[in-house]
Design a protein around this motif. Structure first.
Motif, short mmCIF file in Angstrom:
data_model
loop_
_atom_site.label_atom_id
_atom_site.label_comp_id
_atom_site.label_asym_id
_atom_site.label_seq_id
_atom_site.Cartn_x
_atom_site.Cartn_y
_atom_site.Cartn_z
N VAL A 268 -16.23 -0.31 7.46
CA VAL A 268 -15.00 0.48 7.61
C VAL A 268 -14.63 0.63 9.08
O VAL A 268 -13.45 0.64 9.44
CB VAL A 268 -15.18 1.86 6.93
CG1 VAL A 268 -13.98 2.75 7.21
CG2 VAL A 268 -15.39 1.68 5.43
N ARG B 48 -3.02 2.44 13.00
CA ARG B 48 -4.16 2.43 12.08
C ARG B 48 -3.78 2.75 10.65
O ARG B 48 -4.46 2.29 9.72
CB ARG B 48 -5.25 3.37 12.59
CG ARG B 48 -6.00 2.79 13.78
CD ARG B 48 -7.01 3.75 14.37
NE ARG B 48 -7.65 3.16 15.55
CZ ARG B 48 -8.45 3.80 16.37
NH1 ARG B 48 -8.73 5.08 16.14
NH2 ARG B 48 -9.00 3.19 17.42
N SER B 49 -2.74 3.52 10.41
CA SER B 49 -2.30 3.74 9.03
C SER B 49 -1.78 2.44 8.42
O SER B 49 -2.07 2.12 7.26
CB SER B 49 -1.22 4.83 8.96
OG SER B 49 -1.78 6.10 9.17
N ASN C 128 -4.78 0.25 7.90
CA ASN C 128 -5.54 0.76 6.77
C ASN C 128 -4.86 0.43 5.45
O ASN C 128 -5.52 0.20 4.43
CB ASN C 128 -5.75 2.26 6.91
CG ASN C 128 -7.02 2.75 6.24
OD1 ASN C 128 -8.00 2.01 6.13
ND2 ASN C 128 -7.02 3.99 5.78
N ASN D 268 -6.68 -1.58 2.61
CA ASN D 268 -6.77 -1.01 1.26
C ASN D 268 -6.10 -1.91 0.24
O ASN D 268 -6.56 -2.00 -0.91
CB ASN D 268 -6.15 0.39 1.24
CG ASN D 268 -7.12 1.47 1.65
OD1 ASN D 268 -7.83 2.03 0.82
ND2 ASN D 268 -7.18 1.73 2.95
N ILE E 159 -4.91 6.10 2.88
CA ILE E 159 -4.54 5.24 4.02
C ILE E 159 -4.25 6.05 5.27
O ILE E 159 -4.27 5.51 6.39
CB ILE E 159 -3.34 4.32 3.70
CG1 ILE E 159 -2.07 5.14 3.44
CG2 ILE E 159 -3.65 3.38 2.56
CD1 ILE E 159 -0.81 4.30 3.44
N TYR F 22 -8.28 8.75 6.74
CA TYR F 22 -9.31 8.17 7.61
C TYR F 22 -8.77 7.90 9.02
O TYR F 22 -9.44 8.26 10.01
CB TYR F 22 -9.87 6.88 6.99
CG TYR F 22 -10.80 6.13 7.92
CD1 TYR F 22 -11.98 6.70 8.36
CD2 TYR F 22 -10.47 4.84 8.36
CE1 TYR F 22 -12.83 6.01 9.23
CE2 TYR F 22 -11.31 4.15 9.22
CZ TYR F 22 -12.49 4.73 9.66
OH TYR F 22 -13.32 4.05 10.51
N PRO F 23 -7.56 7.32 9.19
CA PRO F 23 -7.01 7.18 10.56
C PRO F 23 -6.86 8.51 11.28
O PRO F 23 -7.00 8.57 12.50
CB PRO F 23 -5.65 6.51 10.33
CG PRO F 23 -5.83 5.73 9.07
CD PRO F 23 -6.72 6.59 8.22
N THR G 173 -16.44 7.96 11.83
CA THR G 173 -16.43 7.35 10.50
C THR G 173 -17.55 7.95 9.66
O THR G 173 -17.37 8.24 8.47
CB THR G 173 -16.61 5.82 10.60
OG1 THR G 173 -15.53 5.27 11.35
CG2 THR G 173 -16.64 5.18 9.21
#
Length: 443
Positions: free
Chosen positions: A125, A137-138, A141, A145, A350, A353-354, A369
């Protein structure tokens, strides 16, 4: 795109595990100790959770270790290759142990798979934020995903072709096939990842973009290497991690006990394969729009919309079960509601996590992470136990969606306290990054 192969293998294996293992355990408990379908729900919950408890320590540990690893293959790839190879070998043993009616063998095989998977999950990840500027990053991601959710779609089809039980309530003699196919596909996916991703080379190529990304981060106070977070960022981090815990606590109940809900309430274990496909398809459809929307209204507001959709889907199912809808109507509602909830779940994942690694520095991506996964895995360790005891007490699997609904609502309330910068920056497009990176290199 190639980084997405790592996430593809993780979600694919997880879907096989979460769908078949509760059914396998339930069958073995009944055949060995007798009882009804719900008598052993609490034991199933404990076993499904016990393996995950190791992840609470292993995922942060291997994030910490990979942050500090330096070598010819890079800092993440050694863990990814080793962990995936072990998972490929051990996964079919779950089915093999079941076929010889060994409850202990199944439990040990499940534990081995999860222990090995935890070696490479954090490094896999962490690859994305290693080479992606913070404001992008979105979007990155979303692409990862999108790749990852192809795995559950594939497994959903396999579940329909190889249901746990065939006509006459007989266990499918070919139950080993989905496990073997999953291992075979993992070999191909990880081989492509290892051949295409050269970490040390990518680090040099993306150095300029990463530097610009730090200046564009969506934080109140700029993140500095080897310095503690500011007060607002620290508050936001704990609000975000608490929210992560709560929405995983809710959604994992459906993932873990959905197949048992399908078998005992709807009357068809194979039907859950279709539900898995629709969940994955809705996620796939949601990722790119979710990334675009987050660029317009911000990640926080996008997640709140996603939470609203999951609440709508689970609330509708809760009402339908409470009103005593017949199995045929429940099948229709499950598909519709799981599509809506899956879309919202995609928007949550999505962007969340960013948001966590937004607060990390270049040297601490694996650490942050690990924090994200600690709280998500803690939720996934505790919720099967809580749900198992609840369903054993109630004597029914009917209320899994009500359980998810309650904790999704609490998650939305907690997450609403997340503080944003006074003025959100418009997310730059890819042309901007290429031109800025070119200017940095010339300087």
């Amino acid at each position: 795109m190639y980084i997405g192969f790592a996430f593809f293998t993780i979600l694919m294996l997880w879907q096989v595990y979460n769908t078949y293992c509760p059914l396998i355990l339930n069958e073995l408990f009944i055949s060995n100790f007798g009882g009804t379908a719900t008598d052993h729900a609490y034991l199933i919950g404990v076993i499904m959770a016990a393996d995950n408890i190791t992840a609470l320590f292993m995922i942060p540990l291997f994030g910490f270790l990979s942050d500090r690893t330096r070598g010819r293959l890079g800092k993440r790839m050694p863990y990814i290759i080793f962990g995936a190879a072990g998972a490929v070998i051990m996964l079919p043993f779950i089915a093999l142990m079941f076929m010889i009616n060994s409850l202990l063998g199944v439990i040990l095989a499940m534990a081995a798979v999860l222990l090995i998977m935890n070696v490479f999950r954090n490094p896999a990840v962490s690859l994305m934020p290693d080479f992606t500027p913070k404001p992008l990053r979105s979007k990155a991601n979303a692409i990862i995903n999108f790749m990852g959710y192809l795995g559950p779609i594939l497994i959903g089809a396999l579940i329909m072709v190889f249901p746990f039980k065939t006509a006459g309530d007989v266990v499918n003699p070919n139950i080993w096939v989905p496990f073997a196919i999953t291992s075979a596909i993992m070999i191909v996916a990880i081989a492509l990842l290892a051949l295409k991703i050269r970490e040390n080379k990518l680090a040099k190529l993306t150095e300029a973009e990463m530097k610009i990304g730090e200046e564009q981060a969506e934080v109140v106070q700029r993140i500095e290497e080897d310095k503690p977070l500011g007060k607002v960022e620290e508050f936001n981090l704990w609000v975000l991690l608490a929210s992560v815990f709560l929405w995983f606590f809710a959604f994992n109940a459906i993932e873990t006990f959905g197949s048992l809900f399908s078998e005992n309430i709807i009357g068809e274990s194979g039907f859950w394969g279709m539900a898995v496909i629709f969940t994955a398809v809705s996620g796939l459809a949601s990722f790119l729009p979710g990334a675009w929307v987050s660029g317009k209204i911000g990640r926080k507001n996008t997640i709140l919309v996603g939470l609203g959709m999951t609440i709508l889907g689970t609330a509708t199912m809760s009402v339908a079960v409470f009103m005593g809808a017949n199995p045929e109507l429940l099948k229709i509602l499950v598909i519709g509601c799981i599509f809506i909830a899956g879309w919202g779940w995609g928007w949550i994942n999505i962007n969340s996590y960013p948001m966590v690694v937004e607060m990390s520095s270049k040297k601490s991506i694996g650490k942050f992470t690990g924090m994200y996964y600690f709280f998500s895995m803690l939720a996934q360790s505790l919720t099967p136990i809580a749900v198992g005891f609840l369903f054993t007490a109630l004597g029914s699997y009917a209320h899994v969606f009500t359980y998810a609904l309650i904790f999704m609502v609490i998650a939305a309330i907690v997450f609403s306290f997340y503080k944003l910068p006074k003025k959100l920056k418009q997310m730059p497009n890819l042309r901007y990054w290429k031109s800025k990176a070119g200017d940095e290199e010339q300087q």
